[in-house]
Design a protein around this motif. Structure first.
Motif, PDB file in Angstrom:
ATOM      1  N   VAL A  15       0.852  -1.196   0.000  1.00 27.28           N
ATOM      2  CA  VAL A  15       0.000   0.000   0.000  1.00 27.28           C
ATOM      3  C   VAL A  15       0.883   1.240   0.000  1.00 27.28           C
ATOM      4  O   VAL A  15       2.074   1.185   0.296  1.00 27.28           O
ATOM      5  CB  VAL A  15      -0.925   0.020   1.233  1.00 27.28           C
ATOM      6  N   GLU A  16       0.268   2.348  -0.339  1.00 25.08           N
ATOM      7  CA  GLU A  16       0.933   3.646  -0.309  1.00 25.08           C
ATOM      8  C   GLU A  16       0.095   4.621   0.502  1.00 25.08           C
ATOM      9  O   GLU A  16      -1.097   4.371   0.759  1.00 25.08           O
ATOM     10  CB  GLU A  16       1.135   4.179  -1.729  1.00 25.08           C
ATOM     11  N   SER A  17       0.710   5.724   0.881  1.00 26.68           N
ATOM     12  CA  SER A  17      -0.013   6.734   1.659  1.00 26.68           C
ATOM     13  C   SER A  17      -1.214   7.235   0.870  1.00 26.68           C
ATOM     14  O   SER A  17      -1.119   7.545  -0.329  1.00 26.68           O
ATOM     15  CB  SER A  17       0.908   7.910   1.994  1.00 26.68           C
ATOM     16  N   GLY A  18      -2.350   7.303   1.562  1.00 31.77           N
ATOM     17  CA  GLY A  18      -3.583   7.769   0.941  1.00 31.77           C
ATOM     18  C   GLY A  18      -4.463   6.645   0.435  1.00 31.77           C
ATOM     19  O   GLY A  18      -5.642   6.890   0.126  1.00 31.77           O
ATOM     20  N   ASP A  19      -3.945   5.425   0.328  1.00 34.81           N
ATOM     21  CA  ASP A  19      -4.776   4.304  -0.120  1.00 34.81           C
ATOM     22  C   ASP A  19      -5.860   4.009   0.904  1.00 34.81           C
ATOM     23  O   ASP A  19      -5.623   4.053   2.121  1.00 34.81           O
ATOM     24  CB  ASP A  19      -3.926   3.053  -0.340  1.00 34.81           C
ATOM     25  N   GLN A  20      -7.050   3.700   0.417  1.00 36.58           N
ATOM     26  CA  GLN A  20      -8.145   3.296   1.281  1.00 36.58           C
ATOM     27  C   GLN A  20      -8.162   1.762   1.361  1.00 36.58           C
ATOM     28  O   GLN A  20      -8.124   1.090   0.335  1.00 36.58           O
ATOM     29  CB  GLN A  20      -9.482   3.791   0.724  1.00 36.58           C
ATOM     30  N   VAL A  21      -8.207   1.241   2.579  1.00 38.96           N
ATOM     31  CA  VAL A  21      -8.185  -0.215   2.765  1.00 38.96           C
ATOM     32  C   VAL A  21      -9.414  -0.640   3.558  1.00 38.96           C
ATOM     33  O   VAL A  21     -10.020   0.161   4.284  1.00 38.96           O
ATOM     34  CB  VAL A  21      -6.903  -0.656   3.506  1.00 38.96           C
ATOM     35  N   LYS A  22      -9.762  -1.907   3.382  1.00 39.61           N
ATOM     36  CA  LYS A  22     -10.853  -2.518   4.135  1.00 39.61           C
ATOM     37  C   LYS A  22     -10.270  -3.524   5.120  1.00 39.61           C
ATOM     38  O   LYS A  22      -9.076  -3.829   5.088  1.00 39.61           O
ATOM     39  CB  LYS A  22     -11.824  -3.225   3.185  1.00 39.61           C
ATOM     40  N   VAL A  23     -11.137  -4.070   5.962  1.00 42.83           N
ATOM     41  CA  VAL A  23     -10.689  -5.100   6.898  1.00 42.83           C
ATOM     42  C   VAL A  23     -10.240  -6.318   6.098  1.00 42.83           C
ATOM     43  O   VAL A  23     -10.968  -6.808   5.231  1.00 42.83           O
ATOM     44  CB  VAL A  23     -11.813  -5.479   7.874  1.00 42.83           C
ATOM     45  N   GLY A  24      -9.059  -6.800   6.362  1.00 46.70           N
ATOM     46  CA  GLY A  24      -8.511  -7.947   5.649  1.00 46.70           C
ATOM     47  C   GLY A  24      -7.644  -7.583   4.469  1.00 46.70           C
ATOM     48  O   GLY A  24      -7.026  -8.469   3.858  1.00 46.70           O
ATOM     49  N   SER A  25      -7.570  -6.312   4.104  1.00 43.86           N
ATOM     50  CA  SER A  25      -6.714  -5.937   2.973  1.00 43.86           C
ATOM     51  C   SER A  25      -5.250  -6.168   3.341  1.00 43.86           C
ATOM     52  O   SER A  25      -4.815  -5.904   4.463  1.00 43.86           O
ATOM     53  CB  SER A  25      -6.917  -4.458   2.616  1.00 43.86           C
ATOM     54  N   GLN A  26      -4.484  -6.697   2.363  1.00 51.88           N
ATOM     55  CA  GLN A  26      -3.077  -6.991   2.609  1.00 51.88           C
ATOM     56  C   GLN A  26      -2.268  -5.691   2.666  1.00 51.88           C
ATOM     57  O   GLN A  26      -2.391  -4.826   1.803  1.00 51.88           O
ATOM     58  CB  GLN A  26      -2.538  -7.897   1.502  1.00 51.88           C
ATOM     59  N   LEU A  27      -1.440  -5.554   3.711  1.00 51.85           N
ATOM     60  CA  LEU A  27      -0.666  -4.336   3.931  1.00 51.85           C
ATOM     61  C   LEU A  27       0.791  -4.519   3.552  1.00 51.85           C
ATOM     62  O   LEU A  27       1.338  -3.761   2.755  1.00 51.85           O
ATOM     63  CB  LEU A  27      -0.779  -3.896   5.396  1.00 51.85           C
ATOM     64  N   PHE A  28       1.458  -5.486   4.141  1.00 48.25           N
ATOM     65  CA  PHE A  28       2.851  -5.764   3.792  1.00 48.25           C
ATOM     66  C   PHE A  28       3.146  -7.222   4.093  1.00 48.25           C
ATOM     67  O   PHE A  28       2.390  -7.908   4.788  1.00 48.25           O
ATOM     68  CB  PHE A  28       3.824  -4.843   4.530  1.00 48.25           C
ATOM     69  N   MET A  83       1.607 -15.368   9.779  1.00 49.13           N
ATOM     70  CA  MET A  83       1.757 -13.919   9.938  1.00 49.13           C
ATOM     71  C   MET A  83       2.668 -13.299   8.896  1.00 49.13           C
ATOM     72  O   MET A  83       3.000 -12.121   8.983  1.00 49.13           O
ATOM     73  CB  MET A  83       2.306 -13.596  11.335  1.00 49.13           C
ATOM     74  N   LEU A  84       3.056 -14.085   7.892  1.00 48.13           N
ATOM     75  CA  LEU A  84       3.963 -13.543   6.882  1.00 48.13           C
ATOM     76  C   LEU A  84       3.310 -12.433   6.062  1.00 48.13           C
ATOM     77  O   LEU A  84       3.989 -11.537   5.579  1.00 48.13           O
ATOM     78  CB  LEU A  84       4.443 -14.665   5.959  1.00 48.13           C
ATOM     79  N   ASN A  85       2.018 -12.499   5.917  1.00 47.86           N
ATOM     80  CA  ASN A  85       1.284 -11.455   5.209  1.00 47.86           C
ATOM     81  C   ASN A  85       0.403 -10.721   6.227  1.00 47.86           C
ATOM     82  O   ASN A  85      -0.525 -11.300   6.789  1.00 47.86           O
ATOM     83  CB  ASN A  85       0.424 -12.041   4.086  1.00 47.86           C
ATOM     84  N   VAL A  86       0.717  -9.460   6.475  1.00 48.14           N
ATOM     85  CA  VAL A  86       0.004  -8.664   7.479  1.00 48.14           C
ATOM     86  C   VAL A  86      -1.181  -7.988   6.802  1.00 48.14           C
ATOM     87  O   VAL A  86      -1.034  -7.350   5.755  1.00 48.14           O
ATOM     88  CB  VAL A  86       0.927  -7.614   8.106  1.00 48.14           C
ATOM     89  N   ARG A  87      -2.359  -8.101   7.431  1.00 49.47           N
ATOM     90  CA  ARG A  87      -3.589  -7.558   6.863  1.00 49.47           C
ATOM     91  C   ARG A  87      -4.199  -6.517   7.800  1.00 49.47           C
ATOM     92  O   ARG A  87      -3.869  -6.463   8.983  1.00 49.47           O
ATOM     93  CB  ARG A  87      -4.579  -8.694   6.587  1.00 49.47           C
ATOM     94  N   ALA A  88      -5.069  -5.693   7.240  1.00 47.76           N
ATOM     95  CA  ALA A  88      -5.681  -4.603   7.998  1.00 47.76           C
ATOM     96  C   ALA A  88      -6.754  -5.153   8.928  1.00 47.76           C
ATOM     97  O   ALA A  88      -7.589  -5.963   8.522  1.00 47.76           O
ATOM     98  CB  ALA A  88      -6.275  -3.576   7.039  1.00 47.76           C
ATOM     99  N   ASP A  89      -6.729  -4.678  10.171  1.00 47.99           N
ATOM    100  CA  ASP A  89      -7.759  -5.046  11.146  1.00 47.99           C
ATOM    101  C   ASP A  89      -8.909  -4.045  11.179  1.00 47.99           C
ATOM    102  O   ASP A  89      -9.988  -4.350  11.703  1.00 47.99           O
ATOM    103  CB  ASP A  89      -7.151  -5.134  12.545  1.00 47.99           C
ATOM    104  N   VAL A  90      -8.671  -2.827  10.640  1.00 42.32           N
ATOM    105  CA  VAL A  90      -9.711  -1.791  10.619  1.00 42.32           C
ATOM    106  C   VAL A  90      -9.693  -1.118   9.260  1.00 42.32           C
ATOM    107  O   VAL A  90      -8.653  -1.089   8.581  1.00 42.32           O
ATOM    108  CB  VAL A  90      -9.482  -0.746  11.733  1.00 42.32           C
ATOM    109  N   PRO A  91     -10.818  -0.562   8.826  1.00 46.08           N
ATOM    110  CA  PRO A  91     -10.812   0.175   7.561  1.00 46.08           C
ATOM    111  C   PRO A  91     -10.271   1.589   7.781  1.00 46.08           C
ATOM    112  O   PRO A  91     -10.255   2.122   8.889  1.00 46.08           O
ATOM    113  CB  PRO A  91     -12.296   0.205   7.186  1.00 46.08           C
TER     114      PRO A  91
END
Length: 451
Positions: free
Chosen positions: A229-242, A307-315
Motif C-alpha cells: 500500500v501507499e499513503s492515501g490508499d483506502q483499505v478494508k478489513v482484511g486488505s493486505q498491507l505488507f 503472519m507472513l502477510n500482514v492484513r488490515a484489522d480496521v478500515p
C-alpha cells in the motif's frame, strides 16, 4: 547721488551678499557684520528659535564664541523669555519677567544703558531666527533705523529660504513638531503602553495529525519483502498491507514438521517394543515428552508462517513512509511500520517553543494559518498542553500541545488533509502593550546579561 538712494543701494548690495552666501555660517557673518553699513549699532546677535527656546548662533565681531559662557547664557535666557517672538519690537527692562530683569540689568550696566531691537526672520512663514541689535550708552532707535533694519530682515528671509529649501518633511515637521508636542506625545504613548491591555499573542508551528490512529506494528522479527500500500490508499478489513520474506520462516516450518513426523514414527516403533521389554516403556515416556515439545515448536512455526502477510484489522486511509524503502529492511517485533487512520477524524498538533509556554486554558482559541492556504484561516480550540519539554521536528526545544478544530462541518474535506503544516496563533492572558512588545527582548537581555 541723493540720500534717498544711498540706503537703497546699500540694501541692494547687502541683499546680493546675503543671497550669494554659500552656507549658513557665511550668511551669519554677513548678517551680523555687514548690516551695520545700512544702520549703525554696537553689537548684533543671532538666535535660532525652537518653540519657546532661543539658542545662540553667532555674534558680530567674533568668529567664535564659547556657547557655555556667562554672556551667552544671559542672552539665551533673555531671548527665550520674550513673549512675542514673532513681532519686531524694541526691548527694555519692562519687556522681561522679573526673574530675567536681572540679566537685562547686567547687560545694561556693562553698556552704560542698553537699547535692543528684536527682529524676527521668518523663512517659509515661521519665525526660525531672530536678530538682536544692540545700541549702547542710552542711544535710542529712531523710526527710520527700525524701518531700514526691517528691510534687512526681509533680505535675510530670502537668503535662509535659499539655503533651507522647504521640503514636504520640513513642511510637516514645521507644522506638527514642537518640543512640547513631542514630550506630550511621549507621555501619552507611555500611558497607553502601560494601561492598554491586549491578549498575549504566541505564534507556533503546527501540523494536522490523525485522531486516534490505528498503528500497524511488525508482528514478527524478520525482513520486510514488500509493502503493498501507499499513503492515501483506502483499505478494508482484511486488505493486505505488507509481507515478510518467507524463506527463513518456511524453512523453520519444514524442520518442525519433519521433527514431529520423525518422533511420531519413533514412538510407534517404541510402542511395539514396549510390549516385550520394560526398558522400552521408559523410553516411550521420554519420546512422548519430546513430541509434545516439537508439536509446540510446530505450532509456533505455523503461527509465524500465518503472519507472513500482514492484513488490515480496521478500515481507513494508509499513512506510510516511502514503501520502496521498506523493501528488504529488517524489523523487530513491535516496530511501527504504518498507520491506518480515519481522514475525517483529525487533530491539530502544536509545538510551543519553550520561551512561549505561557498560561493557556482549555478554552483558548487558536487561529490556524496553513502554508498551503495562506488566504484562509481555521478556528480551533486548545485541548491540552504537555507538561514536559521535547524537541520539535525543527530541532527546537518545545512543549507539545494539541487542539481540535471548531468548524470541520463547514470546511471541505480536501482542505484539511493530514500532514498539512502551518502556524498556530494562540492568545493567552491580557497584558499591557509595553509587556507585549518587550517580553522577548527583555527575556533575551536577561539570558545574555544574567540580570
Amino acid at each position: 547721488m541723493s540720500s534717498e538712494q544711498h540706503p537703497a543701494m546699500i540694501l541692494h548690495q547687502l541683499t546680493t551678499e546675503f543671497l550669494a552666501a554659500e552656507d549658513k555660517k557665511q550668511l551669519y557673518f554677513r548678517l551680523l557684520n555687514r548690516s551695520i553699513s545700512l544702520c549703525g549699532y554696537k553689537r548684533a546677535v543671532l538666535f535660532k528659535v525652537d518653540g519657546k527656546r532661543a539658542k545662540f548662533q553667532a555674534v558680530s565681531g567674533k568668529s567664535g564664541v564659547d556657547s557655555y559662557s556667562e554672556m551667552v547664557e544671559k542672552w539665551e535666557k533673555l531671548a527665550s523669555s520674550v513673549t512675542e517672538k514673532d513681532s519686531p519690537q524694541q526691548l527694555s527692562v519692562s519687556s522681561f519677567p522679573a526673574k530675567e530683569a536681572a540679566h537685562w540689568q547686567f547687560l545694561s550696566d556693562h553698556t552704560n544703558g542698553l537699547s535692543v531691537y528684536w527682529l524676527p526672520i521668518k523663512p517659509w512663514g515661521k519665525t526660525r531666527y531672530v536678530l538682536w541689535f544692540e545700541r549702547w550708552e542710552q542711544d535710542e532707535w529712531a523710526e527710520r533705523d527700525l524701518q531700514l533694519l526691517s528691510l534687512v530682515g526681509v533680505s535675510a528671509k530670502s537668503a535662509f529660504e535659499r539655503l533651507e529649501p522647504e521640503t514636504l518633511c520640513r513642511r510637516i515637521s514645521g507644522k506638527l513638531f514642537s518640543w512640547r508636542r513631542f514630550l506630550v506625545s511621549i507621555v501619552v504613548l507611555l500611558a497607553v503602553l502601560l494601561s492598554w491591555r491586549v491578549p498575549l499573542r504566541v505564534v507556533a508551528p503546527c501540523e494536522i495529525i490523525p485522531e486516534d490512529p490505528f498503528i500497524v506494528t511488525a508482528p514478527l522479527s524478520g525482513v520486510v519483502s514488500e509493502v503493498f500500500v501507499e499513503s492515501g490508499d483506502q483499505v478494508k478489513v482484511g486488505s493486505q498491507l505488507f509481507g515478510y520474506d518467507p524463506r527463513v520462516v518456511n524453512e523453520e516450518l519444514k524442520i518442525a514438521q519433519h521433527q514431529v513426523n520423525m518422533l511420531e514414527t519413533t514412538m510407534t516403533n517404541t510402542g511395539f517394543e514396549a510390549l516385550k521389554r520394560a526398558k522400552a516403556k521408559a523410553e516411550l515416556s521420554i519420546l512422548r515428552f519430546r513430541l509434545e515439545q516439537e508439536k509446540i515448536r510446530l505450532q509456533m512455526a505455523e503461527y509465524r508462517a500465518s503472519m507472513l502477510n500482514v492484513r488490515a484489522d480496521v478500515p481507513g486511509s494508509i499513512i506510510v513512509d516511502n514503501p520502496d524503502e521498506w523493501r528488504g529492511r529488517p524489523v523487530e517485533v513491535g516496530q511501527k511500520v504504518l498507520m491506518v487512520v480515519d481522514p475525517q477524524n483529525i487533530n491539530l498538533r502544536i509545538w510551543l517553543p519553550e520561551a512561549d509556554n505561557v498560561n493557556f486554558s482549555n478554552s483558548t482559541e487558536v487561529k490556524v494559518l496553513l502554508n498551503a492556504f495562506p488566504d484562509d484561516s481555521l478556528n480551533a480550540h486548545l485541548k491540552y498542553v504537555a507538561q514536559s519539554v521535547s524537541v520539535s521536528p525543527e530541532g527546537v526545544p518545545s512543549v507539545m500541545a494539541e487542539g481540535t478544530f471548531a468548524d470541520l462541518a463547514d470546511r471541505a474535506d480536501e482542505k484539511l488533509r493530514i500532514g498539512l503544516k502551518g502556524s498556530a496563533v494562540l492568545y493567552g492572558d491580557k497584558v499591557s502593550v509595553a509587556y507585549w512588545l518587550l517580553r522577548k527582548p527583555w527575556a533575551s537581555a536577561r539570558r545574555i546579561m544574567g540580570i
